[in-house]
Motif scaffolding. Sequence first.
Motif, PDB file in Angstrom:
ATOM      1  N   VAL A 176      -7.309   0.308   0.524  1.00 18.49           N
ATOM      2  CA  VAL A 176      -6.619   1.438  -0.099  1.00 18.49           C
ATOM      3  C   VAL A 176      -7.605   2.385  -0.770  1.00 18.49           C
ATOM      4  O   VAL A 176      -7.491   3.611  -0.652  1.00 18.49           O
ATOM      5  N   LEU A 177      -8.588   1.841  -1.484  1.00 16.95           N
ATOM      6  CA  LEU A 177      -9.543   2.697  -2.185  1.00 16.95           C
ATOM      7  C   LEU A 177     -10.351   3.553  -1.223  1.00 16.95           C
ATOM      8  O   LEU A 177     -10.618   4.727  -1.498  1.00 16.95           O
ATOM      9  N   THR A 178     -10.709   2.998  -0.083  1.00 15.53           N
ATOM     10  CA  THR A 178     -11.437   3.770   0.930  1.00 15.53           C
ATOM     11  C   THR A 178     -10.567   4.888   1.476  1.00 15.53           C
ATOM     12  O   THR A 178     -11.012   6.036   1.628  1.00 15.53           O
ATOM     13  N   MET A 179      -9.314   4.561   1.778  1.00 13.12           N
ATOM     14  CA  MET A 179      -8.387   5.570   2.287  1.00 13.12           C
ATOM     15  C   MET A 179      -8.195   6.700   1.291  1.00 13.12           C
ATOM     16  O   MET A 179      -8.264   7.886   1.642  1.00 13.12           O
ATOM     17  N   LEU A 180      -7.973   6.362   0.008  1.00  7.82           N
ATOM     18  CA  LEU A 180      -7.756   7.386  -1.012  1.00  7.82           C
ATOM     19  C   LEU A 180      -8.992   8.261  -1.188  1.00  7.82           C
ATOM     20  O   LEU A 180      -8.878   9.485  -1.347  1.00  7.82           O
ATOM     21  N   SER A 181     -10.170   7.655  -1.169  1.00  6.46           N
ATOM     22  CA  SER A 181     -11.405   8.405  -1.340  1.00  6.46           C
ATOM     23  C   SER A 181     -11.598   9.431  -0.227  1.00  6.46           C
ATOM     24  O   SER A 181     -11.941  10.592  -0.474  1.00  6.46           O
ATOM     25  N   LYS A 182     -11.339   9.002   1.019  1.00  8.84           N
ATOM     26  CA  LYS A 182     -11.517   9.900   2.160  1.00  8.84           C
ATOM     27  C   LYS A 182     -10.434  10.979   2.196  1.00  8.84           C
ATOM     28  O   LYS A 182     -10.707  12.146   2.480  1.00  8.84           O
ATOM     29  N   LYS A 183      -9.205  10.588   1.896  1.00 12.02           N
ATOM     30  CA  LYS A 183      -8.077  11.518   2.028  1.00 12.02           C
ATOM     31  C   LYS A 183      -8.082  12.584   0.947  1.00 12.02           C
ATOM     32  O   LYS A 183      -7.744  13.750   1.195  1.00 12.02           O
ATOM     33  N   TYR A 184      -8.456  12.201  -0.269  1.00 12.70           N
ATOM     34  CA  TYR A 184      -8.360  13.137  -1.390  1.00 12.70           C
ATOM     35  C   TYR A 184      -9.716  13.584  -1.939  1.00 12.70           C
ATOM     36  O   TYR A 184      -9.770  14.305  -2.932  1.00 12.70           O
ATOM     37  N   GLY A 185     -10.791  13.143  -1.313  1.00 15.60           N
ATOM     38  CA  GLY A 185     -12.110  13.577  -1.733  1.00 15.60           C
ATOM     39  C   GLY A 185     -12.488  13.125  -3.130  1.00 15.60           C
ATOM     40  O   GLY A 185     -13.180  13.838  -3.857  1.00 15.60           O
ATOM     41  N   MET A 186     -12.052  11.938  -3.499  1.00 16.07           N
ATOM     42  CA  MET A 186     -12.373  11.399  -4.821  1.00 16.07           C
ATOM     43  C   MET A 186     -13.311  10.210  -4.688  1.00 16.07           C
ATOM     44  O   MET A 186     -13.486   9.647  -3.602  1.00 16.07           O
ATOM     45  N   SER A 187     -13.914   9.830  -5.791  1.00 17.40           N
ATOM     46  CA  SER A 187     -14.759   8.644  -5.775  1.00 17.40           C
ATOM     47  C   SER A 187     -13.875   7.401  -5.778  1.00 17.40           C
ATOM     48  O   SER A 187     -12.693   7.463  -6.141  1.00 17.40           O
TER      49      SER A 187
END
Length: 239
Positions: free
Chosen positions: A55-66
Amino acid sequence: MRVEIWSDIACPWCYVGKARFEKALAAFPHRDGVEVVHRSFELDPGRAKDDIQPVLTMLSKKYGMSEAQAQAGEYNLREQAAAEGLDYRAEGRDHGSTFDMHRLLHFAKEQGRQSELLQLFYRANFAEERSVYAGADEFLIELAVEAGLDGEAARKVLADPSAYADAVRADERQAAELGANGVPFFVLDRKYGVSGAQPAEVFERALVQAWGERPPLTVVQGDGAEVCGPDGCAVPQQG
């Protein structure tokens, strides 16, 4: 009155929003007159079944966050879920395609067990360690059985990629036609829309307003139509 809820099992706000809506519905005086229908909405339509990632990888890529920012968001969601009495595992979850789960939910709807299966999917995805994505067919079948469905029938649905696929796509087309570009999205009698995991008080007001604005029933009268009432049924007399 009918309430339609577009949601996705991968959506944490759908998980929280369902609990808030159900809290409002439980307090609604006319709750027995409300039909709730759950509609399909995929956050990642067309995602391959084997395309699974943290999930953290998906969120980082999708929303441009760390990943640190993504993890902070997960901790916040855990607090929001806890406030509604829900368990939420903020670390170690994964993300993948929900298409098969939506197909099973349409099968469950035909059997009158849709809400039960949806809640089990949410619980499994957000509160349990076992993945609903990675090699999860047998797990999904177990959940279907727990919801009161026939396991072999559920297995046949999963084995046939076309089973209930049209129903899922039809729900998603309706969402687009209604202007829903995110979930959860609640539609009351196709007249009012409520977007997002609103507080229970907002859902309460929407239910009261939609119920109060239902058009009165128009009764068409005819001649010579017999009816039954509290005093019994009129028996035609022969001449």
